[in-house]
Write an enzyme that holds these catalytic residues in place. Structure first.
Site, short mmCIF file in Angstrom:
data_model
loop_
_atom_site.label_atom_id
_atom_site.label_comp_id
_atom_site.label_asym_id
_atom_site.label_seq_id
_atom_site.Cartn_x
_atom_site.Cartn_y
_atom_site.Cartn_z
N HIS A 1 -19.69 96.70 10.11
CA HIS A 1 -19.63 98.01 9.44
C HIS A 1 -21.04 98.48 9.10
CE1 HIS A 1 -19.74 97.16 4.78
NE2 HIS A 1 -20.57 96.37 5.40
N HIS B 1 -19.53 91.10 8.34
CA HIS B 1 -19.11 90.15 7.31
C HIS B 1 -17.87 89.36 7.76
CE1 HIS B 1 -21.80 91.94 4.34
NE2 HIS B 1 -21.32 93.14 4.60
N HIS C 1 -12.27 91.39 14.12
CA HIS C 1 -13.13 91.56 15.30
C HIS C 1 -13.23 93.04 15.68
CE1 HIS C 1 -13.01 87.24 15.43
NE2 HIS C 1 -14.01 87.26 16.28
N GLU D 1 -16.42 90.49 0.29
CA GLU D 1 -17.29 90.93 1.39
C GLU D 1 -18.23 89.78 1.74
OE1 GLU D 1 -18.78 95.25 1.75
OE2 GLU D 1 -20.51 94.12 1.01
#
Lengths: 135, 135, 135, 135, 135, 135
Positions: free
Chosen positions: C15, C42, C81, C125
């Site tokens: 991200h 992450h 993924h 996270e």
């Protein structure tokens, strides 16, 4: 350029420490509460470590999807949610100590793996007790 | 009197498994979802292990402040919050598998460390998949 | 006799923190290295917590096999993924901060769960940064 | 058929890094905040690893109850809730770095264990700093 | 749409449990080995939990960089590698139990945080003993 | 000034999910492999959370030595290395799901604790499945 690839798996099983050729008294004396005739159990955490050369095309020592499937089919399906003494054939004549379980797992996976790989098994019986076997 | 000193570090990065000389189909076939063209990512946990003699004056194998700074500058600053394929020069022609990343990190740190030390790298891609490389 | 049942799952994703209505400079200023245009990633660890009464026949609040399947199909298959910004429709117009991801997951699972249950989402996270949302 | 059995233990102790033959300035310069004259402290996590043959009757390398008692009496009772510099005789003339503590523990347990076993000590000073010593 | 953001930090410190108005005998009787006059120590793990609304522009409850800096400057710099009883002014007249340390940390951070946020502190003295305080 | 004190404990036990009033087929259908007639097992991790006011003289909510002894005598001695279905009287007529075990532990400890305290039980059946009960 040897690299070791480690893959974690787990299985939850019941067992008791028990030597068939001993009396119940001797089993209790040697193994203590681990010999409770009604069994107790553990969340076993397993680390399968495979050492080999990095394949120059894939950048991998071994395809993790294949290793994962092998560990799932040969170990997790056979040991998970089982009573090791009663349900798992390898322990009909062998005491399911962490040491013996690690050796049994090593022997099972050794047959599945190509000779180009070295194999090491680490087995956690609890987060505080664990064993390592490399053949 | 050799002792090994281990220091943990971490970096969060995106990557995809990808062999430039293969078609997209072949990459997908071999690497599965790990080859998603838009990338995925991991919290990589790194253990740098340095083996050497204990210095009799300091009681230390290596000054951890120096080791920590070296790992921070040479690894964390280069890899953290990066896209390994696009942003990190070592992977422009090398597939960023855990195996290859560990070898790259070993090579970087090997040049920084005195020859009196042995070096081993352990890299966790996830808590369940990790690799070890010692040169 | 309300009990809360917690189930862990995980997904690995790329991200970047990014507000579409801002310039690149403003994004960089506010989000720092988390706004790297090439993404980072992450290992997200997810805890789904469901509160309800214990069913007197089964002794369970909710059948874990059903909860696990729901989390697998609705969350893991959609997020694992993947590039959250590019591949996951919920974040085409929403910044994939841990806070927003937790709210999105809560909204998805809330629709799947009977009204007799309360729902809480915890999303890691990294092992050091995590968020909780309970609607 | 050598197997390694690992047992975890822990002790909470205060210490400071300090070389008696140096000035306070030199200690501060070399050891930084770790040399605070009023001490700081750690939750030390200890892994005692014993390698040997599996006994065919018990299926065990070493009776864990005996190993646990040995570690409790010789290490935990001596080190737990202590100031390593002031309360533990081994560090009256030795700097209590993680390296030196691991060597001291190895020396203590080596004398207690039969020669048929190999011994390795892993000592975590923090979850991020740890050392290994095998004689 | 309230979300709680959790941030982990840590500090390593020495302490002893001690009530100044009691005799050494009474301290020993009540606090046991935790009252060792030469101190012992811990790796304290701290979780700072801040609850508030998600900012619609940033998608964040609070800028983690600001929270991290606040925790670093106000807590880690003041407590890390210190003797809590001797070096930290808050404990000159207060017994540094985990409970009291958590309340002190809450009071320090409460003054730094805007009133729009709720605050909760979790403090691990060891992985087995921890406390929570929310004002 | 209410603080919650958490204390971890653990016990290793065998169990099977089983409703006595159902046929074996129905048990297998509802509980799947968790209903294996030969049992399986877990390393249960228990967190006992006690909320109360800080005593101004001791700085403690409750004397941890007393809490630890209570948990050891009433829970660990009764549940550790046992078969929950066969050896633990509370489960002769109750299915030993994580939910029911947590409620049983809460009921046992609630009787031991003064009314001035609130009590919450968290029970990990595995690191991925856990439950919370607060009466």
């Amino acid at each position: 350029m040897k690299v070791t690839v480690h893959r974690k798996a787990h299985f939850n099983a019941a067992h008791r420490l028990f030597n068939k050729s001993w009396s119940d008294e001797k089993n209790l004396e040697v193994f203590g509460k681990c010999s409770n005739p009604n069994y107790h159990g553990h969340n076993y955490e397993l680390v399968v470590s495979v050492t080999g050369d990095i394949d120059q095309e894939t950048g991998m020592v071994i395809d993790l999807k294949i290793l994962q499937k092998m560990v799932y089919e040969k170990i997790e399906c056979e040991f998970d949610h089982k009573n090791l003494n009663l349900d798992v054939v390898y322990f009909h004549d062998k005491n399911p100590t962490a040491e013996n379980i690690a050796v049994v797992i090593w022997n099972i996976l050794r047959k599945e793996l190509s000779d180009i790989f070295e194999l090491e098994i680490t087995l956690y019986e609890t987060p505080r007790n664990f064993v390592t076997y490399k053949g």
